[in-house]
Structure formats: C-alpha cells, structure tokens
Write a protein that holds these residues in place. Structure first.
Motif, PDB file in Angstrom:
ATOM      1  N   GLN A  59       0.827  -1.207   0.000  1.00 56.83           N
ATOM      2  CA  GLN A  59       0.000   0.000   0.000  1.00 56.83           C
ATOM      3  C   GLN A  59       0.863   1.260   0.000  1.00 56.83           C
ATOM      4  O   GLN A  59       0.586   2.206  -0.740  1.00 56.83           O
ATOM      5  CB  GLN A  59      -0.932   0.006   1.218  1.00 56.83           C
ATOM      6  N   LEU A  60       1.901   1.250   0.808  1.00 55.30           N
ATOM      7  CA  LEU A  60       2.799   2.404   0.868  1.00 55.30           C
ATOM      8  C   LEU A  60       3.512   2.598  -0.465  1.00 55.30           C
ATOM      9  O   LEU A  60       3.635   3.721  -0.960  1.00 55.30           O
ATOM     10  CB  LEU A  60       3.816   2.228   2.004  1.00 55.30           C
ATOM     11  N   ALA A  61       3.948   1.514  -1.055  1.00 55.66           N
ATOM     12  CA  ALA A  61       4.633   1.585  -2.348  1.00 55.66           C
ATOM     13  C   ALA A  61       3.708   2.154  -3.429  1.00 55.66           C
ATOM     14  O   ALA A  61       4.133   2.996  -4.231  1.00 55.66           O
ATOM     15  CB  ALA A  61       5.124   0.198  -2.750  1.00 55.66           C
ATOM     16  N   GLU A  62       2.472   1.711  -3.448  1.00 52.01           N
ATOM     17  CA  GLU A  62       1.518   2.210  -4.448  1.00 52.01           C
ATOM     18  C   GLU A  62       1.293   3.709  -4.302  1.00 52.01           C
ATOM     19  O   GLU A  62       1.240   4.434  -5.297  1.00 52.01           O
ATOM     20  CB  GLU A  62       0.184   1.465  -4.323  1.00 52.01           C
ATOM     21  N   LYS A  63       1.167   4.188  -3.084  1.00 54.47           N
ATOM     22  CA  LYS A  63       0.936   5.617  -2.846  1.00 54.47           C
ATOM     23  C   LYS A  63       2.126   6.478  -3.250  1.00 54.47           C
ATOM     24  O   LYS A  63       1.962   7.648  -3.587  1.00 54.47           O
ATOM     25  CB  LYS A  63       0.616   5.875  -1.369  1.00 54.47           C
ATOM     26  N   THR A  64       3.326   5.898  -3.219  1.00 53.37           N
ATOM     27  CA  THR A  64       4.520   6.694  -3.473  1.00 53.37           C
ATOM     28  C   THR A  64       5.187   6.387  -4.810  1.00 53.37           C
ATOM     29  O   THR A  64       6.232   6.969  -5.123  1.00 53.37           O
ATOM     30  CB  THR A  64       5.547   6.496  -2.340  1.00 53.37           C
ATOM     31  N   GLY A  65       4.617   5.469  -5.580  1.00 54.93           N
ATOM     32  CA  GLY A  65       5.182   5.166  -6.894  1.00 54.93           C
ATOM     33  C   GLY A  65       6.457   4.338  -6.834  1.00 54.93           C
ATOM     34  O   GLY A  65       7.289   4.420  -7.737  1.00 54.93           O
ATOM     35  N   THR A  66       6.621   3.572  -5.773  1.00 50.96           N
ATOM     36  CA  THR A  66       7.773   2.676  -5.660  1.00 50.96           C
ATOM     37  C   THR A  66       7.268   1.236  -5.677  1.00 50.96           C
ATOM     38  O   THR A  66       6.132   0.985  -6.057  1.00 50.96           O
ATOM     39  CB  THR A  66       8.582   2.953  -4.371  1.00 50.96           C
ATOM     40  N   THR A  67       8.089   0.311  -5.260  1.00 51.51           N
ATOM     41  CA  THR A  67       7.672  -1.081  -5.218  1.00 51.51           C
ATOM     42  C   THR A  67       7.695  -1.598  -3.782  1.00 51.51           C
ATOM     43  O   THR A  67       8.399  -1.050  -2.925  1.00 51.51           O
ATOM     44  CB  THR A  67       8.599  -1.981  -6.061  1.00 51.51           C
ATOM     45  N   LYS A  68       6.947  -2.656  -3.534  1.00 52.50           N
ATOM     46  CA  LYS A  68       6.943  -3.307  -2.227  1.00 52.50           C
ATOM     47  C   LYS A  68       8.360  -3.747  -1.870  1.00 52.50           C
ATOM     48  O   LYS A  68       8.807  -3.595  -0.735  1.00 52.50           O
ATOM     49  CB  LYS A  68       5.998  -4.502  -2.233  1.00 52.50           C
ATOM     50  N   SER A  69       9.070  -4.259  -2.838  1.00 55.25           N
ATOM     51  CA  SER A  69      10.440  -4.726  -2.632  1.00 55.25           C
ATOM     52  C   SER A  69      11.340  -3.585  -2.168  1.00 55.25           C
ATOM     53  O   SER A  69      12.165  -3.759  -1.269  1.00 55.25           O
ATOM     54  CB  SER A  69      10.980  -5.339  -3.926  1.00 55.25           C
ATOM     55  N   TYR A  70      11.182  -2.423  -2.771  1.00 55.99           N
ATOM     56  CA  TYR A  70      12.001  -1.259  -2.404  1.00 55.99           C
ATOM     57  C   TYR A  70      11.719  -0.828  -0.967  1.00 55.99           C
ATOM     58  O   TYR A  70      12.643  -0.569  -0.194  1.00 55.99           O
ATOM     59  CB  TYR A  70      11.746  -0.115  -3.380  1.00 55.99           C
ATOM     60  N   ILE A  71      10.439  -0.771  -0.595  1.00 54.75           N
ATOM     61  CA  ILE A  71      10.064  -0.405   0.773  1.00 54.75           C
ATOM     62  C   ILE A  71      10.660  -1.411   1.752  1.00 54.75           C
ATOM     63  O   ILE A  71      11.234  -1.043   2.779  1.00 54.75           O
ATOM     64  CB  ILE A  71       8.526  -0.325   0.939  1.00 54.75           C
ATOM     65  N   SER A  72      10.565  -2.686   1.422  1.00 55.13           N
ATOM     66  CA  SER A  72      11.120  -3.739   2.272  1.00 55.13           C
ATOM     67  C   SER A  72      12.628  -3.587   2.443  1.00 55.13           C
ATOM     68  O   SER A  72      13.157  -3.728   3.550  1.00 55.13           O
ATOM     69  CB  SER A  72      10.805  -5.114   1.679  1.00 55.13           C
ATOM     70  N   LYS A  73      13.318  -3.284   1.363  1.00 58.18           N
ATOM     71  CA  LYS A  73      14.776  -3.130   1.423  1.00 58.18           C
ATOM     72  C   LYS A  73      15.178  -1.947   2.292  1.00 58.18           C
ATOM     73  O   LYS A  73      16.175  -2.010   3.010  1.00 58.18           O
ATOM     74  CB  LYS A  73      15.352  -2.986   0.018  1.00 58.18           C
ATOM     75  N   ILE A  74      14.417  -0.877   2.251  1.00 58.39           N
ATOM     76  CA  ILE A  74      14.706   0.279   3.108  1.00 58.39           C
ATOM     77  C   ILE A  74      14.470  -0.099   4.573  1.00 58.39           C
ATOM     78  O   ILE A  74      15.303   0.145   5.437  1.00 58.39           O
ATOM     79  CB  ILE A  74      13.844   1.499   2.731  1.00 58.39           C
ATOM     80  N   GLU A  75      13.330  -0.712   4.840  1.00 54.82           N
ATOM     81  CA  GLU A  75      12.982  -1.076   6.212  1.00 54.82           C
ATOM     82  C   GLU A  75      13.967  -2.084   6.817  1.00 54.82           C
ATOM     83  O   GLU A  75      14.189  -2.087   8.019  1.00 54.82           O
ATOM     84  CB  GLU A  75      11.566  -1.657   6.271  1.00 54.82           C
ATOM     85  N   ASN A  76      14.535  -2.925   5.977  1.00 53.50           N
ATOM     86  CA  ASN A  76      15.455  -3.966   6.456  1.00 53.50           C
ATOM     87  C   ASN A  76      16.924  -3.598   6.271  1.00 53.50           C
ATOM     88  O   ASN A  76      17.800  -4.455   6.383  1.00 53.50           O
ATOM     89  CB  ASN A  76      15.143  -5.291   5.770  1.00 53.50           C
TER      90      ASN A  76
END
Length: 104
Positions: A59-76
C-alpha cells in the motif's frame, strides 16, 4: 547489598561499549558503525510509522510510486534511500512530515 554495588560497577554505557569495541568518535571503524546505525534507524522509523498507519508495504509503495520490494529493502537496511525519496514516502505515503537536524 555488596552484590548490587558490584553489579552496578560492571554496567557499561553504550558510548563506553562503542569506544572500547569500535574506537573513539572519528576513527574509521567507529564512523562505519555510526553510519550503519543511521541507515538502520531510518528503516526502523519508517517501519514503525507504516505500522502505526496500518499500512502494508504494498500500500505504501503504491501511494509513493515505488515497489513493495524497495520499501522492504529500506525497512530492512538492505538499500539506502535518497533523501528526496524518503521525503516522498513520509509526506505522500504516510501523510507525515520529515524533519532534519544537523548537530555540530
């Protein structure tokens, strides 16, 4: 009571631990540790904020035009995030405000 005093004398602060095992502030090993910690902290803060909003990574990725994978990589702490991208994630994706401070 004597045991308590011995236990208290064995307590080491985080700064003392880092000084002993990674060197004083300004040493190469200590600077590497501190830089890694800052990256980790950004990911942890992002994860905490996302969970507080009740959002999935997708959901966060969709709102910001990124990917779920990218969000996960930042968080981890697998991938560093550009400041402009982090600002977009925080402001557009989470509806928050990114604050920056410089300490000298």
């Amino acid at each position: 009571m004597k045991m308590k005093n011995n236990a208290e004398s064995n307590i080491t602060s985080l700064d003392q631990f880092k000084d002993k095992h990674y060197g004083k502030i300004g040493s190469k090993k200590r600077d590497t540790l501190e830089k890694g910690y800052e990256s980790f902290k950004i990911g942890a803060l992002l994860l905490e904020a996302r969970l507080q909003k009740g959002m999935t990574q997708e959901q966060l990725a969709e709102k910001t035009g990124t990917t779920k994978s990218y969000i996960s990589k930042i968080e981890n702490n697998v991938k560093e995030v550009r400041f402009s991208t982090l600002q977009k994630i925080v402001e557009i994706g989470l509806g928050g405000q990114l604050e920056l401070s410089i300490k000298i």
